[in-house]
Design a protein around this motif. Structure first.
Motif, short mmCIF file in Angstrom:
data_model
loop_
_atom_site.label_atom_id
_atom_site.label_comp_id
_atom_site.label_asym_id
_atom_site.label_seq_id
_atom_site.Cartn_x
_atom_site.Cartn_y
_atom_site.Cartn_z
N GLU A 1 3.89 -6.62 5.55
CA GLU A 1 3.53 -5.33 4.96
C GLU A 1 4.55 -4.89 3.92
OE1 GLU A 1 1.67 -2.27 7.45
OE2 GLU A 1 2.09 -3.58 9.17
N TRP A 2 4.06 -4.52 2.75
CA TRP A 2 4.85 -3.87 1.72
C TRP A 2 4.40 -2.41 1.67
CZ3 TRP A 2 4.37 -7.59 -3.10
CH2 TRP A 2 5.03 -8.80 -2.83
N ASP A 3 4.92 -1.61 2.54
CA ASP A 3 4.55 -0.20 2.64
C ASP A 3 5.46 0.59 1.69
OD1 ASP A 3 4.08 2.44 3.28
OD2 ASP A 3 4.36 2.19 5.45
N GLY B 1 -2.06 7.32 6.70
CA GLY B 1 -2.43 6.11 7.44
C GLY B 1 -3.82 5.59 7.21
N ARG C 1 -3.81 2.30 5.07
CA ARG C 1 -3.22 1.28 5.93
C ARG C 1 -4.24 0.78 6.94
NH1 ARG C 1 -0.62 1.09 10.96
NH2 ARG C 1 1.10 -0.44 11.09
N TYR D 1 0.80 -1.22 0.00
CA TYR D 1 0.00 0.00 0.00
C TYR D 1 0.83 1.27 0.00
CZ TYR D 1 1.14 -0.22 4.99
OH TYR D 1 1.81 -0.29 6.19
N SER E 1 11.17 3.68 -0.27
CA SER E 1 10.47 2.39 -0.34
C SER E 1 9.97 2.10 -1.75
CB SER E 1 9.30 2.37 0.65
OG SER E 1 8.27 3.27 0.26
N THR F 1 5.03 3.88 0.88
CA THR F 1 4.62 5.27 1.01
C THR F 1 5.77 6.25 0.84
OG1 THR F 1 2.84 4.61 2.53
CG2 THR F 1 3.48 6.92 2.54
N HIS G 1 -5.56 -3.11 7.21
CA HIS G 1 -5.39 -3.86 8.45
C HIS G 1 -6.72 -4.46 8.89
CE1 HIS G 1 -1.28 -2.93 10.36
NE2 HIS G 1 -1.19 -2.63 9.07
N SER H 1 0.08 4.97 1.70
CA SER H 1 -0.84 5.53 2.69
C SER H 1 -0.18 6.71 3.38
CB SER H 1 -1.24 4.46 3.71
OG SER H 1 -2.23 4.94 4.60
#
Length: 260
Positions: free
Chosen positions: A32-34, A13, A16, A8, A40, A36, A20, A10
């Motif tokens: 988690e593949w964050d 948040g 996210r 995601y 990343s 943002t 969740h 986000s």
């Protein structure tokens, strides 16, 4: 059994939080593949047939944000990996978002089996969908997760053409006027805004300097500033907010999902 991954963007948040809740409904541990923050979005991610990926992002004027699409196309790949696509929008419309995101990940080896659209507080103002996703929204996200898990356990395959809303070609992207937040004298130069800016638009050495061409108006910097030193103050911004309030404040939109 499969391995659950949440992928995601986000900025504040909200997306996210929704993912969740969906994962909670699915009743599975997750990775988690964050993606943002800018760094990343240079990480390669791969998934196989034993994985299931929940892709999530905010809806920008009925479309997937272009930088999200670019990241997915360049760095993320699957191998017959089933997935679901989730959009979060500010009580306006999600239009072509789900179809576009599904098309994007399908080209990268993923098999979309579901799509969902949830509502979050509008990025520009807390007068549109304030406090959302609220507990009612999160309960519905958990319900979607339970229904999704049931379909997966039953061996659900890819969605048929036409199940997800949206049209091809996708709607044209808006060309809004560049603008950025202003910083007042109360700023302590703590650097939090620069560290958390999802586009790297704020100079980490001088938080008063913001690249307005890179700014996406997510208001992350405004909301996290501990002394409330940042704000969007331009007349053009205020006019845009007023227009959004007039058009999108009511009626209350509700989450919806598409399982085929």
């Amino acid at each position: 059994m499969f391995r659950l991954k949440l992928a995601y963007f986000s900025a504040t948040g909200t997306t996210r939080k929704v993912l969740h809740a969906v994962a909670e409904g699915m009743g599975l541990p997750f990775e988690e593949w964050d993606f943002t923050l800018p760094d990343s979005r240079r990480q390669e991610r791969t998934a196989g047939p034993e994985d299931f990926v929940l892709f999530g992002a905010p809806v920008y004027a009925g479309r997937v944000p272009s930088f999200v699409t670019e990241y997915l196309q360049r760095y993320v790949s699957g191998r017959e990996t089933r997935c679901a696509v989730v959009g979060v929008y500010g009580n306006r419309e999600h239009e072509d978002f789900l179809l576009e995101l599904a098309d994007t990940v399908q080209e990268k080896g993923f098999l979309p089996v579901a799509g969902a659209a949830f509502i979050g507080e509008h990025s520009l103002t807390d007068q549109i969908a304030p406090g959302r996703p609220d507990e009612q929204d999160l309960d519905m996200a958990r319900r979607f997760g339970r229904e999704l898990r049931e379909r997966l356990d039953a061996g659900a395959g890819p969605l048929a053409e036409g199940v997800l809303p949206g049209r091809r070609p996708y709607r044209e992207r808006g060309g809004g006027k560049p603008m950025s937040p202003e910083t007042d004298a109360s700023c302590r130069r703590c650097g939090l805004c620069a560290a958390r800016c999802p586009m790297g638009a704020i100079d980490p050495k001088d938080p008063f300097r913001v690249n307005e061409d890179a700014c996406i108006h997510c208001l992350c910097c405004v909301r996290i500033c501990p002394v409330h030193a940042k704000a969007f103050c331009s007349e053009a911004y205020q006019q845009m907010v007023a227009s959004c309030i007039a058009r999108f404040q009511y009626p209350r939109k509700e989450p919806e999902w598409f399982l085929g």
